[in-house]
Design a protein around this motif. Sequence first.
Motif, PDB file in Angstrom:
ATOM      1  N   VAL A  87       0.845  -1.193   0.000  1.00  0.00           N
ATOM      2  CA  VAL A  87       0.000   0.000   0.000  1.00  0.00           C
ATOM      3  C   VAL A  87       0.879   1.240   0.000  1.00  0.00           C
ATOM      4  O   VAL A  87       0.652   2.194  -0.729  1.00  0.00           O
ATOM      5  N   GLY A  88       1.921   1.229   0.843  1.00  0.00           N
ATOM      6  CA  GLY A  88       2.832   2.364   0.900  1.00  0.00           C
ATOM      7  C   GLY A  88       3.506   2.613  -0.428  1.00  0.00           C
ATOM      8  O   GLY A  88       3.602   3.741  -0.897  1.00  0.00           O
ATOM      9  N   ARG A  89       3.982   1.558  -1.069  1.00  0.00           N
ATOM     10  CA  ARG A  89       4.628   1.724  -2.361  1.00  0.00           C
ATOM     11  C   ARG A  89       3.641   2.234  -3.403  1.00  0.00           C
ATOM     12  O   ARG A  89       3.980   3.029  -4.257  1.00  0.00           O
ATOM     13  N   ALA A  90       2.406   1.751  -3.317  1.00  0.00           N
ATOM     14  CA  ALA A  90       1.411   2.153  -4.301  1.00  0.00           C
ATOM     15  C   ALA A  90       1.113   3.639  -4.223  1.00  0.00           C
ATOM     16  O   ALA A  90       0.758   4.259  -5.205  1.00  0.00           O
ATOM     17  N   ARG A  91       1.272   4.220  -3.043  1.00  0.00           N
ATOM     18  CA  ARG A  91       0.981   5.640  -2.879  1.00  0.00           C
ATOM     19  C   ARG A  91       2.247   6.485  -2.817  1.00  0.00           C
ATOM     20  O   ARG A  91       2.197   7.667  -2.548  1.00  0.00           O
ATOM     21  N   GLY A  92       3.410   5.863  -3.034  1.00  0.00           N
ATOM     22  CA  GLY A  92       4.652   6.618  -3.086  1.00  0.00           C
ATOM     23  C   GLY A  92       5.316   6.841  -1.745  1.00  0.00           C
ATOM     24  O   GLY A  92       6.184   7.696  -1.614  1.00  0.00           O
ATOM     25  N   PHE A  93       4.909   6.095  -0.723  1.00  0.00           N
ATOM     26  CA  PHE A  93       5.561   6.213   0.573  1.00  0.00           C
ATOM     27  C   PHE A  93       5.541   4.849   1.250  1.00  0.00           C
ATOM     28  O   PHE A  93       4.924   3.905   0.770  1.00  0.00           O
ATOM     29  N   LEU A  94       6.223   4.741   2.370  1.00  0.00           N
ATOM     30  CA  LEU A  94       6.334   3.474   3.076  1.00  0.00           C
ATOM     31  C   LEU A  94       5.658   3.570   4.430  1.00  0.00           C
ATOM     32  O   LEU A  94       5.839   4.540   5.157  1.00  0.00           O
ATOM     33  N   VAL A  95       4.875   2.567   4.783  1.00  0.00           N
ATOM     34  CA  VAL A  95       4.212   2.515   6.077  1.00  0.00           C
ATOM     35  C   VAL A  95       4.815   1.371   6.877  1.00  0.00           C
ATOM     36  O   VAL A  95       4.915   0.251   6.387  1.00  0.00           O
ATOM     37  N   LEU A  96       5.240   1.654   8.097  1.00  0.00           N
ATOM     38  CA  LEU A  96       5.858   0.642   8.943  1.00  0.00           C
ATOM     39  C   LEU A  96       4.997   0.367  10.168  1.00  0.00           C
ATOM     40  O   LEU A  96       4.172   1.182  10.570  1.00  0.00           O
ATOM     41  N   ARG A  97       5.228  -0.765  10.777  1.00  0.00           N
ATOM     42  CA  ARG A  97       4.544  -1.085  12.019  1.00  0.00           C
ATOM     43  C   ARG A  97       4.978  -0.134  13.134  1.00  0.00           C
ATOM     44  O   ARG A  97       6.110   0.335  13.163  1.00  0.00           O
ATOM     45  N   ASP A  98       4.078   0.102  14.070  1.00  0.00           N
ATOM     46  CA  ASP A  98       4.387   0.990  15.191  1.00  0.00           C
ATOM     47  C   ASP A  98       5.581   0.493  15.996  1.00  0.00           C
ATOM     48  O   ASP A  98       6.352   1.280  16.536  1.00  0.00           O
ATOM     49  N   GLU A  99       5.714  -0.838  16.084  1.00  0.00           N
ATOM     50  CA  GLU A  99       6.744  -1.407  16.945  1.00  0.00           C
ATOM     51  C   GLU A  99       8.150  -0.954  16.565  1.00  0.00           C
ATOM     52  O   GLU A  99       9.003  -0.747  17.433  1.00  0.00           O
ATOM     53  N   ILE A 100       8.428  -0.807  15.264  1.00  0.00           N
ATOM     54  CA  ILE A 100       9.775  -0.406  14.846  1.00  0.00           C
ATOM     55  C   ILE A 100       9.976   1.087  15.061  1.00  0.00           C
ATOM     56  O   ILE A 100      11.062   1.541  15.411  1.00  0.00           O
ATOM     57  N   ILE A 101       8.920   1.876  14.883  1.00  0.00           N
ATOM     58  CA  ILE A 101       9.026   3.321  15.077  1.00  0.00           C
ATOM     59  C   ILE A 101       9.211   3.651  16.553  1.00  0.00           C
ATOM     60  O   ILE A 101       9.999   4.519  16.926  1.00  0.00           O
ATOM     61  N   TYR A 102       8.485   2.928  17.408  1.00  0.00           N
ATOM     62  CA  TYR A 102       8.512   3.209  18.843  1.00  0.00           C
ATOM     63  C   TYR A 102       9.462   2.282  19.608  1.00  0.00           C
ATOM     64  O   TYR A 102       9.225   1.988  20.773  1.00  0.00           O
ATOM     65  N   SER A 103      10.522   1.829  18.947  1.00  0.00           N
ATOM     66  CA  SER A 103      11.459   0.930  19.630  1.00  0.00           C
ATOM     67  C   SER A 103      12.357   1.667  20.608  1.00  0.00           C
ATOM     68  O   SER A 103      13.095   1.049  21.377  1.00  0.00           O
ATOM     69  N   GLY A 104      12.304   2.998  20.584  1.00  0.00           N
ATOM     70  CA  GLY A 104      13.049   3.791  21.564  1.00  0.00           C
ATOM     71  C   GLY A 104      14.540   3.535  21.508  1.00  0.00           C
ATOM     72  O   GLY A 104      15.129   3.412  20.441  1.00  0.00           O
ATOM     73  N   ASN A 105      15.154   3.424  22.693  1.00  0.00           N
ATOM     74  CA  ASN A 105      16.601   3.212  22.744  1.00  0.00           C
ATOM     75  C   ASN A 105      16.977   1.735  22.702  1.00  0.00           C
ATOM     76  O   ASN A 105      18.130   1.380  22.935  1.00  0.00           O
ATOM     77  N   LYS A 106      16.009   0.876  22.411  1.00  0.00           N
ATOM     78  CA  LYS A 106      16.310  -0.550  22.294  1.00  0.00           C
ATOM     79  C   LYS A 106      17.126  -0.832  21.038  1.00  0.00           C
ATOM     80  O   LYS A 106      17.867  -1.804  20.974  1.00  0.00           O
ATOM     81  N   LEU A 107      16.949   0.019  20.027  1.00  0.00           N
ATOM     82  CA  LEU A 107      17.695  -0.106  18.778  1.00  0.00           C
ATOM     83  C   LEU A 107      18.470   1.180  18.529  1.00  0.00           C
ATOM     84  O   LEU A 107      17.961   2.269  18.779  1.00  0.00           O
ATOM     85  N   SER A 108      19.682   1.040  18.015  1.00  0.00           N
ATOM     86  CA  SER A 108      20.415   2.231  17.597  1.00  0.00           C
ATOM     87  C   SER A 108      19.787   2.743  16.305  1.00  0.00           C
ATOM     88  O   SER A 108      19.017   2.035  15.641  1.00  0.00           O
ATOM     89  N   HIS A 109      20.112   3.983  15.943  1.00  0.00           N
ATOM     90  CA  HIS A 109      19.570   4.529  14.693  1.00  0.00           C
ATOM     91  C   HIS A 109      20.009   3.669  13.510  1.00  0.00           C
ATOM     92  O   HIS A 109      19.224   3.409  12.588  1.00  0.00           O
ATOM     93  N   GLY A 110      21.254   3.222  13.540  1.00  0.00           N
ATOM     94  CA  GLY A 110      21.757   2.392  12.451  1.00  0.00           C
ATOM     95  C   GLY A 110      21.025   1.075  12.342  1.00  0.00           C
ATOM     96  O   GLY A 110      20.694   0.620  11.241  1.00  0.00           O
ATOM     97  N   GLU A 111      20.754   0.447  13.481  1.00  0.00           N
ATOM     98  CA  GLU A 111      20.035  -0.829  13.479  1.00  0.00           C
ATOM     99  C   GLU A 111      18.604  -0.645  12.983  1.00  0.00           C
ATOM    100  O   GLU A 111      18.085  -1.460  12.217  1.00  0.00           O
ATOM    101  N   LYS A 112      17.986   0.443  13.422  1.00  0.00           N
ATOM    102  CA  LYS A 112      16.598   0.698  13.009  1.00  0.00           C
ATOM    103  C   LYS A 112      16.516   0.899  11.494  1.00  0.00           C
ATOM    104  O   LYS A 112      15.662   0.310  10.816  1.00  0.00           O
ATOM    105  N   TRP A 113      17.430   1.701  10.945  1.00  0.00           N
ATOM    106  CA  TRP A 113      17.389   1.963   9.508  1.00  0.00           C
ATOM    107  C   TRP A 113      17.828   0.755   8.692  1.00  0.00           C
ATOM    108  O   TRP A 113      17.386   0.575   7.556  1.00  0.00           O
ATOM    109  N   THR A 114      18.675  -0.087   9.267  1.00  0.00           N
ATOM    110  CA  THR A 114      19.048  -1.324   8.576  1.00  0.00           C
ATOM    111  C   THR A 114      17.843  -2.246   8.479  1.00  0.00           C
ATOM    112  O   THR A 114      17.597  -2.871   7.442  1.00  0.00           O
ATOM    113  N   TRP A 115      17.078  -2.329   9.561  1.00  0.00           N
ATOM    114  CA  TRP A 115      15.843  -3.122   9.547  1.00  0.00           C
ATOM    115  C   TRP A 115      14.918  -2.609   8.445  1.00  0.00           C
ATOM    116  O   TRP A 115      14.350  -3.378   7.676  1.00  0.00           O
TER     117      TRP A 115
END
Length: 202
Positions: free
Chosen positions: A62-90
């Motif tokens: 759906v995100g690709r169809a509209r020209g953007f990406l939609v992610l699950r809340d869990e990855i966005i709200y992972s806080g300090n559990k993931l580094s910025h690099g780890e989050k963007w790699t995911w």
Amino acid sequence: MKKRGDFGSDEEWLEYFEQLIEDDAPTEDLMESAEGIDEEWLLKNVGRDNGREGTNEEFLYVGRARGFLVLRDEIIYSGNKLSHGEKWTWVAIFLHDWRPEGQRWRAFPSRERLGIILGVGKRQVSTYLKGLESKRLLLRMLRPNQTTRYILKDPPKEWMEETKRKIAEQKAEKHKKKLQTLEDEKKRFFELSQARLQDTAT
């Protein structure tokens, strides 16, 4: 490729659109079918937001169809559990061509390709991948003479709940400080008013 106008109701078109997703229709076909559809309505009615058991696959397409990406809340709200690099790699792995396997997803990008996307070298990519593995968000399956297969897993919901709790606590603390500031201002105003009344009386 059928569009909304080819159907008698939104529900009929939505069923057709979800079948396109399930059949791995090309992104161009999804974009053509969804042309003119309100983005908010589409996101609310496709996938888990409508109460059905949606998957990351539905949201990705759906995100690709509209020209953007939609992610699950869990990855966005992972806080300090993931580094910025780890989050963007995911996220970078998530962007690639994968297929759902229950609650896990697989992709095959090379470290070189991930490095180009992330703007870092292969060594740094390896560090991020190891970090995701150690947190059980990524499984790597080595394949002789082929790129590594990556199987993604969602972060625990507890991470999101903890982050949202911290946000709520921060908001409550700010509100408390604001109320205290107003109370202090009120007290100072009252004291100043009393002092002026005394000056006037004398």
